[in-house]
Design a protein around this motif. Structure first.
Motif, PDB file in Angstrom:
ATOM      1  N   LEU A 166       0.824  -1.214   0.000  1.00  0.00           N
ATOM      2  CA  LEU A 166       0.000   0.000   0.000  1.00  0.00           C
ATOM      3  C   LEU A 166       0.853   1.257   0.000  1.00  0.00           C
ATOM      4  CD1 LEU A 166      -2.904  -1.082   2.382  1.00  0.00           C
ATOM      5  CD2 LEU A 166      -2.999  -0.763  -0.098  1.00  0.00           C
ATOM      6  N   PRO A 195       4.532   1.380  -5.612  1.00  0.00           N
ATOM      7  CA  PRO A 195       3.587   0.449  -4.990  1.00  0.00           C
ATOM      8  C   PRO A 195       2.163   0.744  -5.455  1.00  0.00           C
ATOM      9  CG  PRO A 195       4.348   2.083  -3.397  1.00  0.00           C
ATOM     10  CD  PRO A 195       5.181   2.261  -4.635  1.00  0.00           C
ATOM     11  N   ILE A 196       1.349  -0.299  -5.540  1.00  0.00           N
ATOM     12  CA  ILE A 196      -0.024  -0.131  -6.033  1.00  0.00           C
ATOM     13  C   ILE A 196      -0.803   0.927  -5.247  1.00  0.00           C
ATOM     14  CG2 ILE A 196      -0.317  -2.404  -7.074  1.00  0.00           C
ATOM     15  CD1 ILE A 196      -1.846  -2.993  -4.253  1.00  0.00           C
ATOM     16  N   GLY A 197      -0.505   1.059  -3.947  1.00  0.00           N
ATOM     17  CA  GLY A 197      -1.250   2.002  -3.104  1.00  0.00           C
ATOM     18  C   GLY A 197      -1.040   3.459  -3.468  1.00  0.00           C
ATOM     19  N   GLU A 198      -0.030   3.742  -4.298  1.00  0.00           N
ATOM     20  CA  GLU A 198       0.171   5.143  -4.698  1.00  0.00           C
ATOM     21  C   GLU A 198      -0.746   5.534  -5.839  1.00  0.00           C
ATOM     22  OE1 GLU A 198       4.322   6.134  -5.195  1.00  0.00           O
ATOM     23  OE2 GLU A 198       4.762   5.628  -3.108  1.00  0.00           O
ATOM     24  N   ASN A 199      -1.479   4.581  -6.387  1.00  0.00           N
ATOM     25  CA  ASN A 199      -2.430   4.910  -7.460  1.00  0.00           C
ATOM     26  C   ASN A 199      -3.800   5.249  -6.853  1.00  0.00           C
ATOM     27  OD1 ASN A 199      -4.508   4.473  -9.559  1.00  0.00           O
ATOM     28  ND2 ASN A 199      -2.721   3.973 -10.797  1.00  0.00           N
ATOM     29  N   LEU A 256      -6.684   4.862  -7.784  1.00  0.00           N
ATOM     30  CA  LEU A 256      -7.709   3.815  -7.924  1.00  0.00           C
ATOM     31  C   LEU A 256      -7.840   2.988  -6.651  1.00  0.00           C
ATOM     32  CD1 LEU A 256      -7.058   2.349 -11.498  1.00  0.00           C
ATOM     33  CD2 LEU A 256      -9.076   3.618 -10.718  1.00  0.00           C
ATOM     34  N   LEU A 257      -6.741   2.811  -5.939  1.00  0.00           N
ATOM     35  CA  LEU A 257      -6.791   2.011  -4.717  1.00  0.00           C
ATOM     36  C   LEU A 257      -7.626   2.697  -3.637  1.00  0.00           C
ATOM     37  CD1 LEU A 257      -5.398  -0.694  -3.575  1.00  0.00           C
ATOM     38  CD2 LEU A 257      -4.966  -0.027  -5.921  1.00  0.00           C
ATOM     39  N   GLY A 258      -7.458   4.017  -3.532  1.00  0.00           N
ATOM     40  CA  GLY A 258      -8.251   4.762  -2.538  1.00  0.00           C
ATOM     41  C   GLY A 258      -9.738   4.667  -2.836  1.00  0.00           C
ATOM     42  N   ALA A 317     -11.179   2.118  -4.401  1.00  0.00           N
ATOM     43  CA  ALA A 317     -11.586   0.746  -4.080  1.00  0.00           C
ATOM     44  C   ALA A 317     -11.754   0.575  -2.568  1.00  0.00           C
ATOM     45  CB  ALA A 317     -10.558  -0.254  -4.620  1.00  0.00           C
ATOM     46  N   ILE A 318     -10.875   1.209  -1.802  1.00  0.00           N
ATOM     47  CA  ILE A 318     -10.984   1.127  -0.333  1.00  0.00           C
ATOM     48  C   ILE A 318     -12.304   1.740   0.125  1.00  0.00           C
ATOM     49  CG2 ILE A 318     -10.026   2.063   1.829  1.00  0.00           C
ATOM     50  CD1 ILE A 318      -7.224   1.641   0.552  1.00  0.00           C
ATOM     51  N   LYS A 319     -12.644   2.878  -0.471  1.00  0.00           N
ATOM     52  CA  LYS A 319     -13.932   3.508  -0.131  1.00  0.00           C
ATOM     53  C   LYS A 319     -15.089   2.545  -0.417  1.00  0.00           C
ATOM     54  CE  LYS A 319     -16.208   5.835  -2.957  1.00  0.00           C
ATOM     55  NZ  LYS A 319     -16.557   6.717  -4.066  1.00  0.00           N
ATOM     56  N   VAL A 343     -15.007  -0.735  -0.563  1.00  0.00           N
ATOM     57  CA  VAL A 343     -14.953  -1.865   0.374  1.00  0.00           C
ATOM     58  C   VAL A 343     -15.536  -1.458   1.735  1.00  0.00           C
ATOM     59  CG1 VAL A 343     -13.378  -3.325   1.729  1.00  0.00           C
ATOM     60  CG2 VAL A 343     -13.011  -3.024  -0.729  1.00  0.00           C
TER      61      VAL A 343
END
Lengths: 123, 123
Positions: free
Chosen positions: A70, A100-104, A106-108, A110-112, A114
């Motif tokens: 992350l 790392p994937i968490g710097e994109n 899109l991950l934030g 997806a977290i929202k 989830v």
């Protein structure tokens, strides 16, 4: 045979349940992206070393390592670059390290999604 | 005032860049989910302890902790449950621990999208 290989690099753990979670996380990418593999930084196989050497033995010369992390801490700022430098020297391969994937962002997003789902299920 | 508070729990690091990444990751959730906060398990403030005690002082009695972790290792199986049990005893609050975000299949899909984007950009 000489196409670039993509390596999804997870931290690694001796706990099988931990590895199972990462294998599930990696699965959609491994299915969608040709020449992609998972590898572990430590404590589990296949290691980064194993996957790079296997690729080189099969004719690959270019690799991109995408960290399933992350955020970048000591491992991604120091340990992994040092491992990559040593592998480049010993195998002659060219190995690129992605953020790392968490710097994109899109991950934030997806977290929202989830968290919203989990809260919906628990209320 | 008594509504459930949501705590996005990150590992924590003394490295400000690491914390910045987690704050960006948490931002969409903090904006979308009312009564949500970020907290760190160790090495950074606000700690879980700080955020729970602050909530209790403001009248909250129920908390849900959502780990911003890709998988559950020792921290989520042992350390965090022990912290939560101690906080429940000392504050009287009810604190629910959710699975780590990485156990939700949405994360695997987002990882696939990130990798596809990164590969598109680098070629």
């Amino acid at each position: 045979m000489n196409s670039r290989r993509i390596i999804l690099l997870a931290h690694g753990s001796s706990d099988k349940r931990w590895r199972d979670t990462f294998e599930s996380l990696a699965e959609p990418t491994l299915e969608a992206v040709s020449n992609s593999r998972i590898a572990y930084m430590e404590l589990a196989e296949p290691s980064l070393d194993t996957v790079i050497r296997e690729g080189v033995a099969e004719g690959a010369r270019e690799f991109t390592v995408v960290p399933l992390f992350l955020a970048a801490g000591r491992h991604l700022r120091k340990d992994v670059p040092a491992m990559i430098e040593a592998l480049e020297r010993s195998t002659g391969a060219s190995i690129e390290l992605s953020p790392p994937i968490g710097e994109n962002p899109l991950l934030g997003q997806a977290i929202k999604d989830v968290v919203a789902l989990q809260l919906g299920q628990s209320t």
